[in-house]
Scaffold this motif. Structure first.
Motif, short mmCIF file in Angstrom:
data_model
loop_
_atom_site.label_atom_id
_atom_site.label_comp_id
_atom_site.label_asym_id
_atom_site.label_seq_id
_atom_site.Cartn_x
_atom_site.Cartn_y
_atom_site.Cartn_z
N GLN A 4 0.92 -1.21 0.02
CA GLN A 4 0.09 0.12 0.15
C GLN A 4 0.68 1.37 -0.14
O GLN A 4 0.55 2.42 -0.89
CB GLN A 4 -0.82 -0.03 1.11
N TRP A 98 -7.13 -4.20 -3.35
CA TRP A 98 -6.59 -2.91 -3.96
C TRP A 98 -7.51 -1.65 -3.95
O TRP A 98 -7.14 -0.62 -3.96
CB TRP A 98 -6.23 -3.19 -5.39
N ASN A 100 -8.87 -0.46 -1.11
CA ASN A 100 -8.47 0.19 -0.05
C ASN A 100 -7.50 1.33 -0.39
O ASN A 100 -7.43 2.62 0.00
CB ASN A 100 -8.03 -0.56 1.06
N PRO A 101 -6.37 0.99 -0.96
CA PRO A 101 -5.15 1.68 -1.16
C PRO A 101 -5.67 2.86 -2.21
O PRO A 101 -5.35 3.93 -2.21
CB PRO A 101 -3.86 1.05 -1.51
#
Length: 370
Positions: A4, A98, A100-101
């Motif tokens: 992240q 992915w 979330n980031p």
């Protein structure tokens, strides 16, 4: 997590580069356009730089949307091309993780875009229109040629003649002016000096040390009056821009709760862009899929297609709300929900890159995906 931090760092550097490039292209294009309009006299020459600045502020929301979308798409496509994504997937990191980031990167863009759409853009649009109008009026009134008869304003038949004009001080010497009042009487003014001024948002002609003759042509009723100072209001006074006269300049608080379809359409547009930047960022995750074995970049074409459908759809819905064909909520929500559903469906499909696309799509609809 490590992936992240590295991912967001690379996204940030990529976003800066993309934003600068897009800004340079758009600014140069708009500057050329404004210079052409200034050469034709449609825009005051002094206003070009300021209007470019206001225009940049107005275009920033679109630039932010494109920057977030292209940056996410570019970085993740590189991950697929260099097989980094395959490594992460083989380590048990699913494609959905992915999100979330990506949202951590896109949310600041959405917050900044919300502030600009709701507060900064209406103010900048109003200031831009006022500034352009004031400079245009100033330029028109400042185009003084000594030794020529020229019309002054658009009413009362005002014509003036200046013997000499000092461009540095703006003072006119030995000035003659003729006008007709509302009763049909001629007013002829001779003044030693004169200059233009702006008082209380009105353009005036300030005359000093002169004589004024007034009367009706063909009759012996002319009067002569000497004066030390005379102020004449010019009919072409600067136009004061009313914020309510254009929907783009209306403050957001006045749009909320309004029953006017135009106001509802404008509010819908201001709220749609911050939502779209989040959905497009999520959509970029599955659209970034790239198969290194084939070398085809069809994903870029699909990404462009989704963006055009999204933005043109929002424009179509805004026009429908403005025409009163749709209410506010029907214009605002359906397209965002549809695009989010498409993003999640594609995300589910691309979680199975080993399967052909159509087979993965078929399995995802049946719930057979692992």
């Amino acid at each position: 997590m490590i992936y992240q931090r590295n991912f967001i760092k690379e996204l940030s550097f990529t976003a800066v580069g993309i934003f600068v490039v897009l800004l340079a292209v758009l600014v140069s294009t708009q500057a050329i356009n404004l210079l052409g309009r200034a050469a034709d006299g449609r825009v005051a020459i002094d206003a070009v730089v300021a209007l470019v600045g206001f225009w940049v502020v107005g275009m920033t929301p679109l630039l932010l949307v494109l920057t977030a979308y292209i940056s996410t798409l570019t970085v993740l496509t590189r991950y697929w091309r260099d097989s980094e994504m395959s490594v992460w997937l083989s380590c048990g990191l699913s494609l959905k993780q992915w999100i979330n980031p990506v949202l951590r990167f896109a949310v600041p863009f959405a917050i900044l875009l919300t502030l600009m759409q709701l507060f900064i853009i209406p103010w900048a649009e109003l200031r831009s229109r006022e500034y352009a109008e004031l400079l245009k009026q100033k330029q028109e009134l400042s185009m003084i040629e000594a030794g020529e008869f020229r019309a002054l304003g658009k009413s009362n038949g005002r014509v003036y003649f200046v013997e000499t004009f000092d461009t540095d001080s703006g003072v006119m010497k030995n000035l003659f002016l003729r006008e007709t009042d509302s009763k049909g009487r001629d007013n002829i003014v001779f003044a030693k000096e004169g200059s233009f001024a702006l008082n209380d948002n009105k353009r005036t002609l300030e005359l000093t040390q002169g004589i004024r003759y007034s009367g009706t042509p063909g009759q012996a009723d002319y009067n002569q009056v000497s004066f030390e100072k005379l102020s004449l209001i010019i009919s072409t006074s600067p136009k004061i821009i009313d914020p309510v006269s254009n929907r783009r300049t209306i403050p957001t608080l006045q749009l909320i709760g309004s029953n006017n379809p135009e106001h509802q359409a404008e509010l819908m547009w201001r709220l749609s862009l911050p939502i779209s930047i989040l959905i497009l960022s999520i959509l970029a995750i599955p659209l970034s899929y790239f198969n290194p074995r084939t070398g085809h970049t069809y994903n870029i074409l699909f990404a462009i297609g989704f963006y055009l459908i999204y933005q043109n759809g929002l424009t179509f819905l805004r026009n429908a709300v403005e025409d009163g064909k749709l209410n506010f909520w029907i214009g605002l929500l359906p397209l965002h929900i549809l695009m989010l559903a498409a993003a999640l469906a594609l995300l589910h499909v691309r979680s199975m890159p080993a399967q052909p696309f159509w087979q993965a799509l078929k399995n995802s609809t049946k719930g057979d995906a692992q």
